[in-house]
Design a protein around this motif. Structure first.
Motif, PDB file in Angstrom:
ATOM      1  N   ASP A 161       0.801  -1.230   0.000  1.00 48.07           N
ATOM      2  CA  ASP A 161       0.000   0.000   0.000  1.00 48.07           C
ATOM      3  C   ASP A 161       0.833   1.278   0.000  1.00 48.07           C
ATOM      4  O   ASP A 161       0.274   2.369  -0.083  1.00 48.07           O
ATOM      5  N   LYS A 162       2.142   1.153   0.094  1.00 52.36           N
ATOM      6  CA  LYS A 162       2.932   2.383   0.171  1.00 52.36           C
ATOM      7  C   LYS A 162       4.423   2.092  -0.038  1.00 52.36           C
ATOM      8  O   LYS A 162       4.864   0.941   0.021  1.00 52.36           O
ATOM      9  N   ALA A 163       5.155   3.158  -0.268  1.00 46.92           N
ATOM     10  CA  ALA A 163       6.600   3.027  -0.374  1.00 46.92           C
ATOM     11  C   ALA A 163       7.212   2.986   1.025  1.00 46.92           C
ATOM     12  O   ALA A 163       6.610   3.442   1.997  1.00 46.92           O
ATOM     13  N   ILE A 164       8.399   2.440   1.129  1.00 47.36           N
ATOM     14  CA  ILE A 164       9.156   2.580   2.363  1.00 47.36           C
ATOM     15  C   ILE A 164      10.276   3.595   2.131  1.00 47.36           C
ATOM     16  O   ILE A 164      10.616   3.903   0.982  1.00 47.36           O
ATOM     17  N   VAL A 165      10.771   4.138   3.229  1.00 46.73           N
ATOM     18  CA  VAL A 165      11.860   5.115   3.151  1.00 46.73           C
ATOM     19  C   VAL A 165      13.065   4.510   3.850  1.00 46.73           C
ATOM     20  O   VAL A 165      12.941   4.002   4.970  1.00 46.73           O
ATOM     21  N   ARG A 166      14.194   4.521   3.198  1.00 44.10           N
ATOM     22  CA  ARG A 166      15.413   4.031   3.847  1.00 44.10           C
ATOM     23  C   ARG A 166      16.430   5.167   3.882  1.00 44.10           C
ATOM     24  O   ARG A 166      16.673   5.822   2.867  1.00 44.10           O
ATOM     25  N   VAL A 167      16.943   5.412   5.068  1.00 45.50           N
ATOM     26  CA  VAL A 167      17.886   6.517   5.215  1.00 45.50           C
ATOM     27  C   VAL A 167      19.198   5.968   5.757  1.00 45.50           C
ATOM     28  O   VAL A 167      19.206   5.222   6.742  1.00 45.50           O
ATOM     29  N   GLU A 168      20.280   6.315   5.117  1.00 51.69           N
ATOM     30  CA  GLU A 168      21.592   5.949   5.637  1.00 51.69           C
ATOM     31  C   GLU A 168      22.385   7.219   5.920  1.00 51.69           C
ATOM     32  O   GLU A 168      22.759   7.946   5.004  1.00 51.69           O
ATOM     33  N   TYR A 169      22.607   7.464   7.195  1.00 48.88           N
ATOM     34  CA  TYR A 169      23.407   8.615   7.635  1.00 48.88           C
ATOM     35  C   TYR A 169      24.802   8.104   7.926  1.00 48.88           C
ATOM     36  O   TYR A 169      24.952   7.161   8.695  1.00 48.88           O
ATOM     37  N   ARG A 170      25.795   8.688   7.321  1.00 48.66           N
ATOM     38  CA  ARG A 170      27.161   8.227   7.547  1.00 48.66           C
ATOM     39  C   ARG A 170      28.104   9.398   7.781  1.00 48.66           C
ATOM     40  O   ARG A 170      27.888  10.496   7.261  1.00 48.66           O
ATOM     41  N   LEU A 171      29.116   9.152   8.572  1.00 51.99           N
ATOM     42  CA  LEU A 171      30.208  10.113   8.716  1.00 51.99           C
ATOM     43  C   LEU A 171      31.367   9.631   7.859  1.00 51.99           C
ATOM     44  O   LEU A 171      31.773   8.465   7.986  1.00 51.99           O
ATOM     45  N   ALA A 172      31.897  10.503   7.004  1.00 57.21           N
ATOM     46  CA  ALA A 172      33.117  10.127   6.292  1.00 57.21           C
ATOM     47  C   ALA A 172      34.219   9.907   7.324  1.00 57.21           C
ATOM     48  O   ALA A 172      34.242  10.557   8.378  1.00 57.21           O
ATOM     49  N   THR A 173      35.129   9.001   7.009  1.00 56.44           N
ATOM     50  CA  THR A 173      36.183   8.636   7.978  1.00 56.44           C
ATOM     51  C   THR A 173      36.996   9.844   8.420  1.00 56.44           C
ATOM     52  O   THR A 173      37.455   9.898   9.550  1.00 56.44           O
ATOM     53  N   PHE A 174      37.144  10.810   7.503  1.00 58.08           N
ATOM     54  CA  PHE A 174      38.010  11.957   7.794  1.00 58.08           C
ATOM     55  C   PHE A 174      37.220  13.180   8.251  1.00 58.08           C
ATOM     56  O   PHE A 174      37.778  14.265   8.361  1.00 58.08           O
ATOM     57  N   SER A 175      35.923  13.003   8.520  1.00 58.39           N
ATOM     58  CA  SER A 175      35.091  14.158   8.853  1.00 58.39           C
ATOM     59  C   SER A 175      35.205  14.567  10.319  1.00 58.39           C
ATOM     60  O   SER A 175      34.660  15.586  10.716  1.00 58.39           O
ATOM     61  N   VAL A 176      35.865  13.733  11.114  1.00 57.89           N
ATOM     62  CA  VAL A 176      35.927  13.974  12.553  1.00 57.89           C
ATOM     63  C   VAL A 176      37.378  14.030  13.032  1.00 57.89           C
ATOM     64  O   VAL A 176      38.291  13.649  12.313  1.00 57.89           O
ATOM     65  N   GLU A 177      37.555  14.484  14.266  1.00 62.66           N
ATOM     66  CA  GLU A 177      38.906  14.694  14.815  1.00 62.66           C
ATOM     67  C   GLU A 177      39.765  13.432  14.701  1.00 62.66           C
ATOM     68  O   GLU A 177      40.808  13.444  14.063  1.00 62.66           O
ATOM     69  N   GLU A 178      39.317  12.344  15.336  1.00 64.83           N
ATOM     70  CA  GLU A 178      40.007  11.060  15.230  1.00 64.83           C
ATOM     71  C   GLU A 178      39.397  10.291  14.069  1.00 64.83           C
ATOM     72  O   GLU A 178      38.181  10.153  13.996  1.00 64.83           O
ATOM     73  N   ARG A 179      40.229   9.739  13.198  1.00 64.56           N
ATOM     74  CA  ARG A 179      39.671   9.005  12.059  1.00 64.56           C
ATOM     75  C   ARG A 179      38.676   7.944  12.520  1.00 64.56           C
ATOM     76  O   ARG A 179      38.942   7.157  13.423  1.00 64.56           O
ATOM     77  N   LYS A 180      37.519   7.943  11.880  1.00 62.08           N
ATOM     78  CA  LYS A 180      36.488   6.962  12.163  1.00 62.08           C
ATOM     79  C   LYS A 180      36.718   5.741  11.283  1.00 62.08           C
ATOM     80  O   LYS A 180      37.102   5.870  10.129  1.00 62.08           O
ATOM     81  N   SER A 181      36.490   4.564  11.819  1.00 66.76           N
ATOM     82  CA  SER A 181      36.576   3.375  10.975  1.00 66.76           C
ATOM     83  C   SER A 181      35.481   3.440   9.902  1.00 66.76           C
ATOM     84  O   SER A 181      34.418   4.007  10.122  1.00 66.76           O
ATOM     85  N   PRO A 182      35.738   2.863   8.715  1.00 66.62           N
ATOM     86  CA  PRO A 182      34.724   2.932   7.655  1.00 66.62           C
ATOM     87  C   PRO A 182      33.408   2.239   8.019  1.00 66.62           C
ATOM     88  O   PRO A 182      32.353   2.631   7.518  1.00 66.62           O
TER      89      PRO A 182
END
Lengths: 251, 284, 251, 284, 251, 284
Positions: free
Chosen positions: E69-90
């Motif tokens: 009866d309807k569409a679903i919405v899928r959202v993926e929020y991600r931080l790039a590895t280099f976007s923060v002070e300490e590198r984030k794991s991928p």
């Protein structure tokens, strides 16, 4: 365990293991070594020991991956945990994923895939003991495994690395030459047509050195191709002998 | 033998009819094992290794050693860990990927046989490089290359035989900064005796030793027992959903206690062969 | 935290916790403890605390795993992270995979699976507090959970470990006896038929000691089986009381 | 109550018809919570624990402590980490495997309530064993055992109650080699006050406190707020795709600020009970 | 790298970056920046840099997740590895899973999902450079990406965090204010209706401060909403220009 | 261009018909590349970064540096590691999750180009903070943001350009306790020269440089070569199941050796631009 390597070519012009610059290491090939697989090959090349099992053509699961007009080829290249200096974790590493992909692409080229719609041909190649040049050895073994499984091919793939060591272009790099030398260039081709199915390079080579390497690799590949042919003939003659024995038994 | 893992009803009938007549498909007695070959030291990059052909089954075990930290509760003991892979090379039924429950159970049975038997004395001073800080870690990795049945016993044998020819590097210690340097020279891994596994399959109500592939598929229950060269039982494992009666277990243990001697002899004889060159080329 | 254990059997011949060699620890069993599950059991055994939930028979997803002639049984044995001395990571470890498999095989044996084609019966067993002998306790709890869910069974599985401590064969090893003793031998059976559904051993036992252990375990299992029966009767009488209450309310 | 997670349309109609009449299925007032029982210290192997029965919901929280490295930016502070598992034991809807987004969100809500309220003063010298090198790591693990609705509040309560009876080992330090040895003696985990979570469900346009299972399924939006014993709001979380108006949020906050006192009282009373023996056997 | 922060509000009453207490950082928004995506938005907000791609409505695989009866919405929020002070794991971390969930719930509310039965609308949001307030910025960008993809919506979501810094309620916290301040309260709403689609808080606020924060956030959101409208108008006028050009070319 | 990854037969016919006539879809010569823009220093939180627009392809590379342990066999060398993500942002064909074989191959090609060319001298003393113990680890992370074809060359260029503007913190060492403290001041990452990748696609039997998206889909084989500013070939990679003849490879190498100069020039010019402010706002 960390001995200093001063030179990879001895004063007498030979390599550390006594080979001439264009000389191959000892190679042995044996097909039909595994009972359960549809085709198999055990190959030793210097201290490399490689086992290849071929399963298929068989039905592909899950079915949505199947292609209605041809078979797909799946190749898994793996290093046994104990095949290298430092124990490798059992989970495949990026190098193994990359090599699986390029070996698969290389092998893809020679199989008459359109003969097996919806099917899959699966090659599992494990390096049991590694000594430099495993990807070329793997392709050489894979061709024999495929032939052993009776998969129709438009040609045989044969591989051999060349490289640069102490400023010289040499054939069939050993482990130490690969690690300490100036460049490694794995080559695989269908010898009869000269078509390159695999070509890589790491290191620092001039364009002229690459050209020299390609020529040397072709000669070496010619020699190895003859060994592949012999290994297959050995198998067929063995089968003939066995069927002779069967005939005798039946009598 | 290329067929599916599930035994067909025809195959099962043939198998059980024969057994009822007192016969096995490969003409063995119920308590009789298949021929065994061991090629030790087959892998140059490994510190110890053995290829085992047990009937149609082929298994390769390799041992790598590595310096590492001890467990906090045994600060002066070396560490051993056994992994086992049902390689997709060995059967159309096995798939790539991390070990599933079947491979995990097998690895743990092999591991327990070695560990509980204490044949590798983990508290030997040779395995403790810097007390509380650096010890030898032994990785025993077992690859199944051809599944012809009775993988547990073949794997246990390969692991045992690989340990029997394992050599560890000598080490020089800088006491002041507590750092260890590996030397080129090696010495044999400390070892006290030998252990072997014996597996029995129950098919209907008949029990046979060393099941081949078809018997493995047709069995309703499995019983494995690991016994040391001193005759002590150091590990037992009942598997599959069938049951055993106490009497059956006691019969198995009696038989195993006598058969184990032959296996131990094979291992000890193999452990004398140390030259790699002579078996460079081998036949599966 | 690392106290030296000199002896596990005291001078008076009793064990460290005051038990005789063949004496069980206190055991309590309670069924129907969970609201959402189809069947459940909370069992304490010494300091072990185990919860078991049973879901099913229910439809199996994904459907291609279903068997047209019978239900399948899935068992997940888990240790809570805080149930052991050193915190366990939440991801299951190899020990948990192995035990899930052998508990599943044990339970498989007693359920009339052919009554539920295409279905699944799922048991989730979590050890909340661990104190030695958890797998036998888990099986004992699982049987009660299955009975609570009304799953038809051809018998009740009951477990109890025996082992070797200071050279003696003792019944129902505690945590410390399991870790510091010479051998641990978990046993589970259908008491009425004497069929062994689980049998393991780690340690160093002579064949004669194994035989003695099997005999001792059977006696202990008989006692525990009586407790299981009582726990089930308690449940049914409780249900009767409740339905009495309902009747009264309705009047 | 055994049914699917998705509310049926009949159930929904019954639920909303009742609510429109000002009634709830279990006869509570809109702002009324369900009965709560806490059994502290229930797990012997844990350094702190509490079983919570909140209406039909059962949650178990345990705390394990372990020496470890501090975060580089807070070299003298202890570390706390909250995990939550929607155990498949608790509902036909939950499956085994690593925590999905629902469990992760819950864990983080519980975590934030504890962390932001600063009720466990992570910079307390007792949590710092060797400055810059070794601190206490607190693992708070929450298992949902029976899902009867409003898991967030029950989980937060269980975690809080488990921390309230947590004891950490005393430690002796060898200053020279910077090594810590654990002693047998323990002392209570430092704690300053108390925090509790209160969750409200919006069903159509009606808002109720402490949703039961059916209300949980029928809700269009959820709002959780964690409040300290000092009356400060330390965490809020709106969930689900429905919306709230500003006025609705302010009403909720007013109600929560008054209701939280009762929850705080329950926790503080429970934290006096330290004997394990007395609740060895408990009733779910 | 670990400088001591003594005060987040200067003696002149302004914040460390010179803003007034209720003043927003510079914000820029640009839609249609990606060639392959169905809709996209690149948004900068202070030093935050966020890219959002929208794919869909498109068919959902695997199909059993689709809703008739309807569409679903899928959202993926991600931080790039280099976007923060300490590198984030991928690999995504728990924070990213939580935010993906609540952003998805927020976005769900405004799309006319019933127009696309069996479909899915996928939003991929990556924070390329993070500077505090990323979730509000992400929602603001997501609305524009959805509009750019032509997805019908009943309203536009706009977000802005408020918080408590040196005892004052301030608007649009910077990274340092978020980390060193006394409280952070991200808010998102449909400005025209005042409906709150996202509301969170970490820190220590009195109920009165929460009330003040809500009021301040609404004013700020009003300003940002006007920027969103301008960004969309800019896009449409650009399209008009382009079609004018096309007309000219055709003549 | 929004369509499926598999080229349609109509598209393929159009593509090959044009190529047979000596033309490309975007009117380039066979050996001609697309326009390239580089915005350096685009990410404030990264120690180095570059956004590359190469034809329709957009790639962002960032470099983070971190103190860590060296590899045991190179105790005084820094460490570099390249990751690449085919972000689902960039194409309807890519999905979230750990990198698959395609992304892994690309990452390794980019990695080899940098590593084998030795343009970052990992044994430079600036990268070794405490010999044998603490070195700089360089993480080069490449995100594909818009897939317009020839991702390998665009990624290699972005990685190279990001390294060219990377700055590492200065460090003060406490020799006695062997501890490093980061200072606020930074200095440029040591670098010796430059490397660039050039990729050729074979479509039927025609070879073109810098394939666009349609050409990428229609190709039967791919050949990438990385060449240093000194004209040395440091990495080659043939991909896909089509084959090359020796002569074709030699032609490609000749062309690449001449074309690489332009790419090197672009990188070196970009590496002069260090101000972030000026390209704060950019156009994709």
């Amino acid at each position: 365990m960390n001995e200093e390597i001063t030179s990879l070519i001895r004063e007498d012009g030979l390599r550390l293991d006594g080979r001439g610059l264009h000389e191959l290491r000892p190679i042995s090939m044996q097909t039909g070594v595994l009972d359960r697989a549809d085709g198999s090959c055990y190959l030793t090349w210097g201290n490399n020991k490689i086992i290849c099992a071929v399963y298929g053509p068989r039905e592909l699961h899950p079915k949505h991956l199947a292609q209605p007009d041809k078979a797909i080829v799946r190749v898994e290249y793996r290093l046994a945990t104990f095949s290298v200096e430092e124990r490798k974790s059992p989970a495949p590493r990026r190098r193994e994923y990359e090599l699986s992909k390029i070996l698969s692409e290389s092998i893809n080229n020679v199989i008459f895939l359109e003969k097996f719609p919806n099917g899959t041909i699966d090659l599992f190649i494990t390096v049991l003991d590694a000594d430099g040049g495993t990807r070329c050895a793997a392709l050489t073994a894979a061709s024999l495994g495929l032939a052993d499984a009776g998969i129709p091919m438009r040609g045989m793939i044969t591989g051999c690395a060349v490289g640069k060591v102490d400023g010289k272009i040499v054939v069939d790099l050993s482990d130490i030459e690969d690690k300490e030398g100036e460049g490694d260039m794995p080559v695989a081709m269908i010898f009869n047509t000269g078509e390159l199915t695999l070509l890589q390079c790491d290191g620092m080579l001039t364009p002229e050195e690459v050209e020299e390497g390609l020529k040397l690799s072709k000669t070496a590949i010619g020699q190895i191709y003859q060994m592949q042919r012999k290994a297959l003939l050995a198998k067929y003659s063995q089968i003939e002998e066995q069927s002779d024995e069967l005939d005798e038994e039946e009598e | 033998m290329r067929s599916e893992e599930i035994i067909s009803s025809l195959e099962r009938k043939y198998l059980t009819d024969l057994l009822t007549k007192g016969e096995r498909m490969d003409n063995r007695d119920f308590w009789e094992g298949r021929p065994i070959q061991i090629i030790p030291n087959v892998i140059k990059k490994a510190e110890g290794s053995a290829m085992v052909k047990w009937g149609d089954t082929v298994v390769l075990a390799g041992v790598k050693v590595q310096l590492g930290s001890p467990f906090p509760d045994t600060p002066n003991d070396g560490v051993i860990t056994v992994n086992l892979e049902l390689s997709p090379i060995s059967s159309p039924s096995y798939e790539s990927g991390p070990p599933g429950p079947v491979a995990v159970e097998m690895a743990r049975i092999v591991d327990r046989g070695i560990r509980e038997s204490k044949i590798i004395p983990m508290n030997d001073p040779k395995l403790c490089v810097i007390p509380g800080k650096t010890v030898w870690i032994l990785f025993v990795d077992v690859y199944i290359l051809d599944d012809g049945g009775n993988l547990i016993d073949a794997s246990a044998l390969a692991a045992m035989a690989a340990l029997a020819n394992t050599r560890i590097p000598k080490v020089s210690i800088d006491e002041e900064i507590e750092e260890a340097t590996l030397l080129d020279e090696t010495e044999p891994l400390p070892r006290k005796g030998c252990v072997a596994s014996l597996t029995y399959a129950k098919i209907n109500d008949i029990i046979v030793y060393d099941p081949n592939l078809i018997e493995d598929r047709g069995k309703i229950a499995r019983f494995s027992v690991a016994i040391t060269d001193g005759g002590l039982i150091c590990s037992m494992q009942k598997g599959e959903s069938g049951v055993f009666l106490e009497e059956e277990i006691l019969n198995i243990l009696e038989n195993a206690s006598s058969q184990v001697k032959e296996l131990i002899k094979i291992i000890e004889e193999t452990s004398q062969v140390t030259e790699l060159g002579q078996m460079f080329q081998f036949d599966f």
